[in-house]
Design an enzyme around this catalytic site. Structure first.
Site, PDB file in Angstrom:
ATOM      1  N   THR A  41       0.848  -1.189   0.000  1.00 15.84           N
ATOM      2  CA  THR A  41       0.000   0.000   0.000  1.00 15.84           C
ATOM      3  C   THR A  41       0.883   1.239   0.000  1.00 15.84           C
ATOM      4  O   THR A  41       1.837   1.339   0.762  1.00 15.84           O
ATOM      5  CB  THR A  41      -0.923  -0.019   1.235  1.00 15.84           C
ATOM      6  OG1 THR A  41      -1.752  -1.179   1.140  1.00 15.84           O
ATOM      7  CG2 THR A  41      -1.792   1.223   1.289  1.00 15.84           C
ATOM      8  N   CYS A  47      35.657   4.541  13.465  1.00 21.78           N
ATOM      9  CA  CYS A  47      34.987   4.507  14.759  1.00 21.78           C
ATOM     10  C   CYS A  47      33.564   5.018  14.689  1.00 21.78           C
ATOM     11  O   CYS A  47      32.768   4.755  15.574  1.00 21.78           O
ATOM     12  CB  CYS A  47      35.760   5.326  15.773  1.00 21.78           C
ATOM     13  SG  CYS A  47      37.049   4.348  16.522  1.00 21.78           S
TER      14      CYS A  47
END
Lengths: 397, 143
Positions: free
Chosen positions: A238, A325
């Protein structure tokens, strides 16, 4: 604390118009466009209008726009469609380049496992490729060339018109991931000459979770989400009516603002680059001129990007880095590595991506803050000490 | 938030930052390619760590781990410093995200490397088995 948001390549704040455009479809007009009743038909009409507006903005036909959940899905569908079409003709070679988004690179890896051969072109020091490189790489069994319009990390613009021309001349499909470019630079699918183009609403002040894929008439995208007959049977589920209507409003607004915003953004971008370049042993990643109006990406030798981001955040500045990191992986940004930055320098990168909501005063505050934070981190960095003592050679002069 | 308040405190106000001209032991671990290097400086008197400094190139958790580890060994006998584990550093920081645990391992190893350096400089015998580096990372070892 005043928050300065300069991570607009990650996502943008929704515009008022985009928010307003969603609300009717969350509240009163919540019908399913596949339903026959009035509520459904009102939604179907909204869906049609949004599709037409988006098509017009891209210079496309209304039947050439397929709604998706965003840039990643559009990229997946584009690549899989071209791969399947190619495989039917025995063409199992795809060309791309090394600084693509992971939505492209990881889909290509998957296709490689399924027996496709992938050529990833090397980029130059500014992160770009030439149409000539593409021409030399095209073979008789090449099914697709895919190159991004603009790079999400370093803002480099790719010569997509020239690449599209080469592809057309050789009869090879051409897709471009324009997620970072749509709504930021003028784009028209016919001017580009691409066969497919991906876009994502939240990169131009629309909502997250909605995007589109342009597919030239005459080509049939493969269905990668099976189910109902939505999107002419090419994408089940949908429709996200509120998101789609909001995307159309956001695109209209962003595309209209390009002529006014570009000089403002470019001036702030260039001031940031000039200000941050005063930091010793710093370098701009990407091109000084051939880049998105709002993108700045720099490396600072001797420091690590995550600590830089955390300290900038403590000053209210929301930015991004290509440091390992910050990604949760061991390697720093594949884009910075591809343009030749060594690992230790790529860890120390900072990306600032502006929107028209940013101001010259904010730019000055950012320059002062980055200078302070870089100096602070360098003072506690053993690498910086070794560089200063001549025990290690500077990579960035 | 990614980090605990403790981590953010030790990151934004790191303790014992700096270098030492006359250190009795220096330990350096990590690799620039991986994005973290930790260096620990010890001043030792009568087997007691009377002063400690660190310098770190790395992410927030690497800096916070260095800061916490130096606090935990300051004023302690060497035997106690050698017992410092990465787990103890993580606990003292109120936890680290899983992909940042290697930062605490680096802190433990930097302390051990500094003590080992002190032993080596002074010809003090020690059990080599206690100084095996456990840090395992795809790039480390390369330069």
């Amino acid at each position: 604390m005043n928050r300065i948001y300069v991570d607009n390549a990650a996502t943008t704040k929704m515009s008022r118009k985009a928010v307003k455009a969603m609300l009717p479809y969350l509240e009163e007009r919540y019908g399913n466009p596949s339903s026959l009743h009035t509520a459904g038909q009102l939604a179907a009409e909204a869906l049609f209008n949004a599709r037409r507006e988006i098509a017009e903005r891209l210079g496309a036909d209304v039947k050439e726009i397929y709604f998706t959940s965003g840039g990643s899905e559009s990229d997946n569908q584009a690549l899989i469609s071209a791969a399947e079409a190619g495989a039917r003709k025995g063409k199992k070679h795809i060309i791309s380049q090394k600084t693509e988004h992971h939505a492209i690179l990881n889909t290509l890896k998957k296709l490689e496992k399924q027996g496709f051969e992938i050529t990833l072109l090397d980029v130059d020091g500014e992160g770009s490729i030439t149409a000539e490189q593409v021409r030399s790489a095209i073979r008789g069994d090449t099914a697709l060339v895919t190159t991004m319009t603009a790079n999400n990390e370093i803002g480099t613009l790719y010569p997509i018109k020239e690449i599209a021309e080469v592809c057309r001349a050789k009869g090879v499909l051409f897709h471009t991931d324009a997620v970072q470019a749509v709504g930021h630079i003028p784009l028209d699918v016919h001017e580009i000459g691409c066969d497919m183009l991906s876009l994502s609403a939240h990169k131009f002040h629309g909502p997250k979770g909605v995007g589109a894929l342009y597919v030239r008439n005459g080509l049939m995208p493969s269905c990668i989400i099976e189910g109902g007959a939505q999107e002419r049977g090419r994408r089940a589920g949908t429709e996200n009516i509120a998101g789609i209507c909001s995307m159309a409003a956001a695109l209209n607004e962003a595309a209209t603002a390009i002529p006014e915003d570009t000089p403002k953004l470019t001036a702030m971008r260039d001031r940031l680059i000039a200000g941050l370049s005063e930091i010793p042993h710093s370098v701009l990643n990407g091109s000084t001129t051939n880049r998105l109006p709002g993108n700045v990406n720099m490396c600072f030798e001797g420091i690590e990007g995550e600590s830089l981001l955390l300290l900038l955040d403590a000053k209210g500045i929301c930015a991004s880095s290509g440091s390992a990191c910050t990604s949760g992986s061991l390697d720093p940004s594949h884009v910075l590595l591809a343009i030749g930055r060594p690992h230790e320098v790529a860890h120390g990168s900072l990306r600032l991506t502006l929107s028209s909501e940013n101001t010259p005063d904010e730019v000055e505050f950012i320059i002062r803050s980055v200078k302070e934070v870089v100096e602070y981190l360098r003072n506690m960095s053993p690498i910086w000490q070794e560089l200063q003592e001549g025990k290690r050679n500077y990579v960035i002069q | 938030m990614l980090y605990s308040e403790k981590v953010m405190d030790h990151f934004t106000n790191p303790r014992n930052v700096g270098t030492m001209e006359d250190a009795d032991g220096i330990g350096e671990v990590g690799n620039a390619k991986c994005g973290d290097i930790m260096k620990i400086f010890l001043k030792i008197k009568n087997d007691i760590i009377i002063d400690v400094k660190f310098s770190t190139f790395g992410c927030g958790s690497a800096i916070a781990s260095s800061s916490m580890a130096t606090e935990m060994i300051k004023g302690k006998p060497l035997s106690q410093a050698l017992e410092l584990t990465n787990k103890a550093v993580v606990e003292a920081l109120d936890g680290l995200p899983a992909h940042k645990l290697h930062c605490s391992v680096l802190a433990e190893e930097a302390v051990k490397a500094a003590v080992k350096d002190y032993y080596d400089r002074n010809g003090i015998a020690y059990d080599h088995g206690k100084f095996v580096q456990t840090h395992d990372c795809g790039h480390c070892g390369e330069d």
